[in-house]
Design an enzyme around this catalytic site. Structure first.
Site, PDB file in Angstrom:
ATOM      1  N   GLU A  93       0.878  -1.225  -0.166  1.00  0.00           N
ATOM      2  CA  GLU A  93       0.037   0.089   0.088  1.00  0.00           C
ATOM      3  C   GLU A  93       0.950   1.188  -0.029  1.00  0.00           C
ATOM      4  O   GLU A  93       1.479   1.515   0.906  1.00  0.00           O
ATOM      5  CB  GLU A  93      -0.867  -0.027   1.107  1.00  0.00           C
ATOM      6  CG  GLU A  93      -1.886   1.074   1.062  1.00  0.00           C
ATOM      7  CD  GLU A  93      -3.006   1.261   2.055  1.00  0.00           C
ATOM      8  OE1 GLU A  93      -3.835   0.568   2.101  1.00  0.00           O
ATOM      9  OE2 GLU A  93      -2.694   2.218   3.015  1.00  0.00           O
ATOM     10  N   CYS A 120      -1.444   8.431   3.382  1.00  0.00           N
ATOM     11  CA  CYS A 120      -1.558   8.469   2.108  1.00  0.00           C
ATOM     12  C   CYS A 120      -2.998   8.673   1.489  1.00  0.00           C
ATOM     13  O   CYS A 120      -3.026   9.037   0.435  1.00  0.00           O
ATOM     14  CB  CYS A 120      -1.121   6.937   1.772  1.00  0.00           C
ATOM     15  SG  CYS A 120      -1.803   5.872   2.781  1.00  0.00           S
TER      16      CYS A 120
END
Length: 477
Positions: free
Chosen positions: A249, A283
């Protein structure tokens, strides 16, 4: 809190005589404690311990209900409230309330995967009369888990819980910036009497040495990494030699699309939190506001006021709405980006440092050139771009204009439009009239350079499981 964060290998705490290093509070640069740096040899030792624990079958081959009970135990995966200054820096801004990033946020994840551990099922198919194929789901092996610094407890458990549920053993590398909070989590795990020694191992980082050793190790079968896209590419390159499975990720540049019929007050509330969570060092944080021309001026005024109202200060102060950056080096990096934003775009709200600590107030800047590095690259801080669009097609084109595809949000009262946009935007998660709503049951992950695979939800188990085909003809010896 003062203390020494050590390595945890094969059920034992280790320091191996290395000189401890300080771990400091970025809010005031005061020492919180010390940690022992690791090395490649310790990473290999941890991998050997994890491989031995996997091969003996006590954990991997045990029934899922046994692993579930261990994960749900009071001293298993962290469920206890641990208060200390080590939690103070990652505060989240929210509308009208304050929320701490605490270990109990990891609790739903551990309980969720403890439940899934009891429900890992295979299947059967009769290929021809008397010929049966069994499809068995079993643990992939040793999992290497590389944890980022921005949410060190939640993001550890997000990978560790499905790995344990699947029957994997693990080697963990915490970020060099957050060894003390990681040591608290490891202490919880070390106190779990039903967890065999060697199932979970942890080695503190020393630059990039430990991470590189884990990626290259032939004893580790799976790497689960959360972090930057640049580091993710290096991990893929390093893992190629052993052809290990990689779950990533990575970075994001989440667009928030605000249409002319949106509830602007709601959008401001949700996006103040959505853009400033963990001081924007997240993020999936809202990094780009894409606003319809007809409401651009109104939304800019409201959003600027909302960002200005956030009080930046130490996380231990209840009146703070946003805490410090991770360190002063990142503060200096972001200050340079703010100056670049002033040169390339229109400064709507210029952020700056406080007198002390690694703090930075929010920045909002307008920009028209979607090709600018300020739009294309992940800035990872409380700096948000403001862009406009004229119609739905332009909104989609701008939302999809970067290499990232981790998350996005759409604000509109038109349900049909919301569904069209959610399908057209290439992102792993699209929130409607919300941002940063994350659940243990709902998969997260990215398109494009935002990563490979999924975490959370049932698919979060997939990286840690193999499918074995067993063919049999009953009655044939």
């Amino acid at each position: 809190m003062t203390g020494l964060a050590q390595h945890y290998i094969a059920g034992l705490w280790r320091d191996d005589g290395a000189r401890p290093r300080p771990s400091v509070n970025p809010a005031d640069d005061t020492p919180l404690g010390r940690y022992v740096p690791g090395n490649a040899a310790l990473a290999d030792e941890a991998a050997t311990a994890a491989r031995a624990a996997f091969d003996d079958g006590l954990w991997a081959a045990s029934p899922g209900c046994g692993r579930s009970c261990c994960m749900n135990s009071r001293t298993g995966l962290p469920r206890r409230r641990m208060t200390s200054r080590i939690w103070s820096w990652p505060r989240m801004a929210s509308s009208g309330r304050r929320r701490w990033v605490k270990p109990w946020l990891a609790s739903p994840r551990s309980r969720y995967y403890a439940g899934l551990a009891r429900n890992i099922r295979g299947s059967m198919q009769e290929m021809a009369p008397g010929q049966i194929s069994l499809f068995h789901r079993e643990a992939a092996g040793v999992a290497g888990i590389i944890v980022p610094w921005n949410a060190p407890v939640t993001l550890l458990v997000r990978s560790l819980a499905p790995a344990l549920a699947a029957g994997c053993t693990a080697v963990i590398k915490p970020a060099a910036q957050t060894p003390l909070v990681h040591a608290r989590v490891m202490q919880c795990l070390a106190e779990c009497p039903s967890l065999p020694a060697g199932v979970i191992n942890s080695v503190n980082e020393n630059g990039i040495e430990v991470g590189q050793a884990m990626v290259a190790s032939p004893l580790i079968d799976v790497i689960s990494f959360t972090g930057s896209s640049r580091t993710g590419r290096k991990i893929m390159e390093g893992a190629a030699a052993t052809l290990k499975r990689v779950g990533l990720e990575l970075g994001g540049k989440a667009p928030s699309v605000i249409f002319e019929d949106a509830d602007l007050d709601l959008a401001v509330r949700r996006l103040t939190h959505g853009s400033l969570a963990i001081a924007g060092q997240m993020c999936a944080a809202a990094a780009r506001f894409l606003v319809h021309d007809s409401v651009a001026a109104d939304f800019a005024e409201r959003m600027t006021a909302g960002l200005k109202a956030v009080r930046v200060g130490p996380g231990a102060d209840p009146s703070s709405g946003m805490g410090a950056l991770i360190d002063t080096a990142n503060q200096a990096r972001l200050m340079r980006l703010i100056e670049q934003a002033g040169d390339e775009g229109r400064m709507m709200l210029k952020g700056g440092p406080l007198e002390t600590g690694a703090f930075l107030t929010p920045t909002l800047f307008g920009i028209d050139d979607v090709r600018s590095p300020l739009v294309q690259e992940e800035l990872f801080g409380p700096i948000i771009s403001f862009e406009t669009f004229g119609d739905e097609a332009e909104a989609v084109a701008k939302a999809n204009a970067t290499v990232y595809g981790l998350a996005a949000s759409v604000f509109t009262r038109d349900h049909a439009r919301a569904m069209r946009m959610s399908r057209a935007i290439r992102a792993g998660t699209v929130w409607i009239n919300a941002h940063l709503r994350l659940f243990a049951e709902a998969e997260t992950g990215g398109y494009g350079q935002s990563g490979l695979g999924r975490l959370h939800g049932p698919e979060g188990l997939h990286d840690f499981l193999e499918t074995k085909h067993i063919f049999m003809e009953p009655g044939v010896a």
